[in-house]
Design an enzyme around this catalytic site. Structure first.
Site, short mmCIF file in Angstrom:
data_model
loop_
_atom_site.label_atom_id
_atom_site.label_comp_id
_atom_site.label_asym_id
_atom_site.label_seq_id
_atom_site.Cartn_x
_atom_site.Cartn_y
_atom_site.Cartn_z
N GLU A 1 4.48 0.43 -3.53
CA GLU A 1 4.63 1.59 -4.43
C GLU A 1 5.73 2.55 -4.00
O GLU A 1 5.66 3.74 -4.27
CB GLU A 1 3.30 2.36 -4.54
CG GLU A 1 2.10 1.47 -4.70
CD GLU A 1 0.85 2.21 -5.16
OE1 GLU A 1 0.20 2.81 -4.30
OE2 GLU A 1 0.56 2.18 -6.37
N GLU A 2 6.73 2.03 -3.31
CA GLU A 2 7.77 2.92 -2.79
C GLU A 2 9.16 2.55 -3.24
O GLU A 2 10.02 3.41 -3.39
CB GLU A 2 7.74 2.90 -1.25
CG GLU A 2 6.48 3.50 -0.66
CD GLU A 2 6.33 3.20 0.82
OE1 GLU A 2 7.12 2.41 1.37
OE2 GLU A 2 5.40 3.76 1.44
N GLU B 1 -8.01 0.68 6.16
CA GLU B 1 -6.69 0.21 5.74
C GLU B 1 -5.82 -0.14 6.94
O GLU B 1 -5.19 -1.18 6.99
CB GLU B 1 -6.01 1.30 4.90
CG GLU B 1 -4.63 0.91 4.42
CD GLU B 1 -3.97 2.05 3.64
OE1 GLU B 1 -3.56 3.05 4.26
OE2 GLU B 1 -3.86 1.93 2.40
N TRP C 1 4.00 9.09 -9.79
CA TRP C 1 3.68 7.87 -9.03
C TRP C 1 4.82 6.88 -9.17
O TRP C 1 5.70 7.10 -10.01
CB TRP C 1 2.36 7.27 -9.55
CG TRP C 1 1.62 6.50 -8.50
CD1 TRP C 1 1.54 5.15 -8.37
CD2 TRP C 1 0.88 7.07 -7.41
NE1 TRP C 1 0.78 4.84 -7.27
CE2 TRP C 1 0.38 5.99 -6.66
CE3 TRP C 1 0.61 8.37 -7.00
CZ2 TRP C 1 -0.39 6.18 -5.51
CZ3 TRP C 1 -0.15 8.57 -5.86
CH2 TRP C 1 -0.64 7.47 -5.13
#
Ligand SMILES: *[C@@H]1O[C@H](CO)[C@@H](O)[C@H](O)[C@H]1NC(C)=O
Ligand SMILES: *[C@@H]1O[C@H](CO)[C@@H](O)[C@H](O)[C@H]1NC(C)=O
Ligand SMILES: *[C@@H]1O[C@H](CO)[C@@H](O)[C@H](O)[C@H]1NC(C)=O
Ligand SMILES: *[C@@H]1O[C@H](CO)[C@@H](O)[C@H](O)[C@H]1NC(C)=O
Ligand SMILES: *[C@@H]1O[C@H](CO)[C@@H](O)[C@H](O)[C@H]1NC(C)=O
Ligand SMILES: *[C@@H]1O[C@H](CO)[C@@H](O)[C@H](O)[C@H]1NC(C)=O
Ligand SMILES: *[C@@H]1O[C@H](CO)[C@@H](O)[C@H](O)[C@H]1NC(C)=O
Ligand SMILES: *[C@@H]1O[C@H](CO)[C@@H](O)[C@H](O)[C@H]1NC(C)=O
Ligand SMILES: *[C@@H]1O[C@H](CO)[C@@H](O)[C@H](O)[C@H]1NC(C)=O
Length: 614
Positions: A209-210, A433, A150
C-alpha cells in the site's frame, strides 16, 4: 492446600527472568513437527476468531467479513481488506476441499458479503459504469466505505477475490452444483475479471500500500485470475471476454521485472512515488500465489522452482541479514527472520511472520516441483542460491541421488525459516504482524489474520498439499507485448442472486480532477462539490468524504488527482479542501465549475491550483 514453603523457594530474580525471557526455551522443547501441528490448529482458530458473524475477537463485524486484526489502535486494523480477506479465503477453501466441512458456512457468508461490498460506492468510485469501486482496498467491517486518504486503487484485490471464489466454485462443480456456480457466484467473479481485464495495464498501489506502479505480485495474481476465469467459464458454458487479456498480462510479467544488474526480480516497475532497490518479498509472495504443481520451472510466470525466482529469493533473504539485530551473526545460507523489503520504515522496519513463512512455503513449493520433475538444472542464474545450501553445487543437470541430496538440503533450509518463526512465537501461539528486530518480541497488530493464514498455507505445502490451477492451459504470450485492455465499461452489474442490491445505472461521464497542491507529511487533499459523490456541497465540512490520490506526486510536481464518473451533462460546482495534520479542513478560496460531458461524451480533465487563504 498448604504450600510447603521449603520446597517452593524460588528467588524472585529467577521468576522475573522466566517471565521476561524469550519464549525460546519453552518452544525448543518440542520438535518442529509438533510445533507445526499445534500451531496450525491455533492458526485456524485464530482465523475463525477474526471473521464476523461469530468470530470471538471481532464482535460487531458483519457475517463473512474477514477482519485484518482485532487491534483497534496503534495500529487500527479493525477493517476488512479485499486482499487479506481473499488470501485467507483461498486458504480456507483449500482446508474445506481437504475435508474440513465445518468451514462451509464461513465461505458462504464471505460470498454474500462480497456480493454486497462490490456495490458499495467508495472513494475509488462506483461499481457502475466502469468498475472503479472494485479497486478500493479496504472497508469498515459493517460493509461501509472508509473515507480516509489511502493508497488507491489496489488492483490485486479483485484478482485474488475471483481466485478464492473460483477455487470454491470448482468444489461446487464437483458436487454437481453447476446452476449455483453459474447464477449466484459467477456474477461476482465476472465483475472482478472485468476489472482485471480493463485495468491490468494501468498502475495502482502495491500489496504494501505504498508504491504506485506495476507490482509483480499484482500482475502475477491478475494473470492467474484471468486464466482460471477462462477455464471456469468454459466449464459452465459461458464466455469470459476479459480473460482474453491473459497472454498480454503474461507477456508484461515475463518481460519487465528482471533486473539483470542486481540479479533479482524487482517488485515494482513504472514507479512514480518512491525510490527503492526493488528487493522485496512482493515477488516471493507473488510466486507462491502463482504456484501450480503441474507447471514447469521455465514457465513464463516465475514458478518457485524457476531460476530467476530462486536467484531472487537469495537476494531478498540476504538483504535482511545485516539490518535486523536479531539476525546478527547468522551466516550466509542459514535461515533468518525476513521482513517486507530492506528500506521498510513502518514500525521502524522489522521482520514479519508472514514474510518469513512465505520464504519457507516458497522453498517447499520449489522442492515439490523439482521432485515431481525428477530433474534439477543448476545454471548461472540460480547457482549462487544453490551454493548457499549445497556448497558443492556446480552448473549442470541433476537427477536421482544428487537431486535427492540437494532437495534434502533445501527442505532443511525451508524448515529453518519455520524454526525462526517458532523461536519468536509466544507460548500461546498468537501471531502478530511483526517481530521486533531488536528484542524478537511480537510487534504491531496482534492476532493478524494474514499471519495465521500464511502459517496454514506453509503447513499445507510442507504436508504435501499442492494445488494446480491450470497454468498449463494458459495461452503463451505473443512475441512482442502490446499495451491493451478490455473495455468493460457498462458491463459491471450487481450480483443480485447472491444478495447484492441494484445500483444506479443512469448515464455517467468521466471526469479527472487534478490539482497542484503542495502538501507536507500528514496533510491530505479532498474534493467536494454539489453532487452526491462529491459530498453534495462546497464550503461544508460535513461534505468532505472524497480523498484525492497522491500517487502522481513527484518532488517537482505536487499533483493530487481523482478519476470519477458523474451524472452525464450536469455541470458540477466543486472545490478542493486541504486536510491539516490535526484533521481540520482548509477550503480552497476558489470554487470552480466543470462541464461534465453529455451521455457518451469524452473524458473531461480539470487542471487547477490550490490557493490557500480565504
Ligand atoms: C460502520 O462502522 C463505522 C466505523 O465503526 C461507523 O463509523 C459507522 O457509523 C458504521 N455505519 C453503520 C451504517 O453502521
Ligand atoms: C537493479 O539492481 C541494481 C543493483 O542492485 C540497482 O542498483 C538498480 O537500482 C536496480 N535497478 C532497478 C531499475 O531497480
Ligand atoms: C513501464 O516500464 C517498462 C519497463 O521498465 C517500460 O518499458 C515502459 O515504458 C513503462 N511504461 C510506462 C507507461 O511508464
Ligand atoms: C534514488 O536514490 C539513489 C540512491 O540514494 C540516488 O542516487 C538517486 O538519485 C535517487 N533517484 C531519484 C529519482 O530520486
Ligand atoms: C563435496 O565435494 C568434496 C570434494 O570433491 C567431497 O569430498 C564431498 O564429499 C562433497 N560433499 C557433498 C555433500 O557432496
Ligand atoms: C498471547 O501471548 C502474547 C505475548 O505474550 C500476549 O500479548 C497475548 O495477549 C496472549 N494472547 C492471549 C489470547 O492470551
Ligand atoms: C502496458 O503494457 C505495455 C506492453 O506490455 C507496457 O509496455 C506498459 O509498461 C504497460 N503499462 C502499465 C502501466 O502496465
Ligand atoms: C468503452 O465502452 C463504453 C460503453 O460501450 C463506451 O462508451 C466508451 O467510449 C468505450 N471506451 C473506450 C476507450 O473505447
Ligand atoms: C451544481 O452547480 C452547477 C453550477 O452552479 C449548477 O449548474 C448545477 O445545477 C448544480 N447542481 C445541482 C444538483 O444543484
Amino acid at each position: 492446600m498448604k504450600v510447603n514453603s521449603t520446597t517452593l523457594v524460588i528467588p524472585l530474580a529467577v521468576l522475573t527472568a522466566l517471565a521476561a525471557g524469550p519464549p525460546i526455551l519453552a518452544q525448543r522443547q518440542s520438535s518442529l513437527d509438533d510445533f507445526i501441528s499445534s500451531e496450525r490448529d491455533i492458526a485456524l482458530q485464530g482465523v475463525r476468531n477474526n471473521i464476523g458473524g461469530g468470530g470471538s475477537l471481532v464482535p460487531g463485524a458483519d457475517p463473512g467479513i474477514v477482519v485484518a486484526s482485532p487491534s483497534r489502535e496503534n495500529p487500527d486494523y479493525f477493517f476488512t481488506w479485499t486482499r487479506d480477506s481473499a488470501l485467507t479465503l483461498i486458504m480456507l477453501v483449500d482446508e474445506y476441499t481437504n475435508g474440513d466441512g465445518s468451514l462451509q458456512n464461513l465461505i458462504e457468508d464471505y460470498i454474500d458479503s462480497q456480493a454486497i461490498l462490490q456495490t458499495v460506492t467508495n472513494p475509488s468510485g462506483t461499481l457502475y459504469p466502469a468498475g472503479l469501486g472494485l479497486g478500493e482496498p479496504k472497508f469498515y467491517t459493517n460493509k461501509t466505505r472508509f473515507d480516509g486518504t489511502w493508497g488507491r486503487p489496489q488492483r490485486d484485490g479483485p484478482a485474488l477475490r475471483a481466485i478464492a471464489l473460483m477455487e470454491y466454485s470448482d468444489s461446487l462443480l464437483e458436487s454437481g452444483e453447476e446452476d449455483r456456480v453459474k447464477n449466484v457466484i459467477w456474477p461476482i467473479i465476472y465483475n472482478d475479471l472485468l476489472y482485471v481485464g480493463q485495468y491490468w495495464n494501468q498502475t495502482g498501489y502495491d500489496l504494501w500500500e505504498e508504491v504506485q506502479g506495476s507490482s509483480f505480485f499484482t500482475i502475477i495474481t491478475q494473470h492467474r485470475a484471468l486464466v482460471q476465469g477462462s477455464i471456469l467459464a468454459k466449464e459452465i458454458a459461458l464466455d469470459c471476454a476479459p480473460c482474453g487479456q491473459a497472454p498480454e498480462v503474461l507477456c508484461f510479467l515475463s518481460s519487465n521485472f528482471w533486473n539483470a544488474t542486481g540479479g533479482y526480480l524487482t517488485a515494482d516497475i513504472n514507479v512514480s512515488n518512491v525510490n527503492r532497490s526493488g528487493i522485496n518479498t512482493d515477488q516471493i509472495l507473488g510466486s507462491i500465489h502463482g504456484f501450480d504443481i503441474e507447471a514447469a520451472c521455465n514457465a513464463r510466470n516465475f514458478q518457485p522452482c524457476n531460476s530467476y525466482s530462486l536467484a531472487t529469493l537469495k537476494v531478498v533473504v540476504d538483504s535482511f541479514r545485516d539490518i535486523y539485530p536479531i539476525n546478527n551473526g547468522i551466516p550466509v545460507g542459514k535461515p533468518l527472520a525476513v521482513g517486507r523489503y530492506p528500506e521498510d520504515t513502518y514500525f521502524g522496519g522489522n521482520p514479519w511472520y508472514l514474510t518469513t513463512l512465505a520464504v519457507a512455503e516458497f522453498l517447499y513449493d520449489a522442492v515439490a516441483q523439482f521432485e515431481k520433475a525428477n530433474l534439477l538444472t543448476i545454471d548461472d542464474i540460480n547457482l549462487e542460491f544453490f551454493k548457499d545450501i549445497y556448497p558443492n553445487a556446480t552448473t549442470g543437470t541433476y537427477r536421482d541421488n544428487t537431486l535427492d541430496n540437494v532437495l534434502a538440503s533445501m527442505t532443511t533450509y525451508a524448515d529453518g525459516f519455520v524454526s525462526v518463526v517458532q523461536q519468536y512465537t509466544p507460548p500461546n501461539g498468537s501471531l502478530s504482524e511483526q517481530i521486533s528486530k531488536t528484542t524478537g518480541e511480537p510487534l504491531s497488530a496482534y492476532d493478524l489474520t494474514w499471519s495465521y493464514a500464511s502459517f496454514i498455507t506453509m503447513a499445507q505445502r510442507r504436508d504435501g498439499e499442492y494445488v494446480s490451477w491450470g497454468y498449463n492451459e494458459a495461452e503463451q504470450p505473443p512475441a512482442t507485448c502490446s499495451a491493451t485492455s478490455y473495455n468493460a465499461t457498462g458491463q459491471y452489474t450487481p450480483a443480485t442472486a447472491a444478495g447484492a442490491p441494484e445500483v444506479d445505472k443512469s448515464c455517467a461521464s468521466q471526469v479527472e480532477f487534478s490539482v497542484i497542491a503542495p502538501t507536507t507529511f500528514g496533510q491530505n487533499v479532498y474534493l467536494v462539490g454539489n453532487t452526491s459523490l462529491l459530498g453534495g456541497a462546497v464550503n461544508d465540512p460535513s461534505a468532505v468524504i472524497l480523498p484525492m490520490n497522491p500517487g502522481r506526486i513527484t518532488p517537482s510536481r505536487p499533483e493530487w488527482f481523482i478519476d470519477i464518473y458523474l451524472p452525464a451533462g450536469v455541470p458540477v460546482e466543486y472545490q478542493y479542501v486541504l486536510q491539516q495534520s490535526d484533521g481540520s479542513f482548509t477550503f480552497d478560496r476558489t470554487t470552480y465549475v466543470v462541464d461534465v460531458s453529455p451521455c457518451g461524451g469524452p473524458l473531461v480533465r480539470t487542471q487547477d491550483t490550490f490557493e490557500t487563504g480565504s
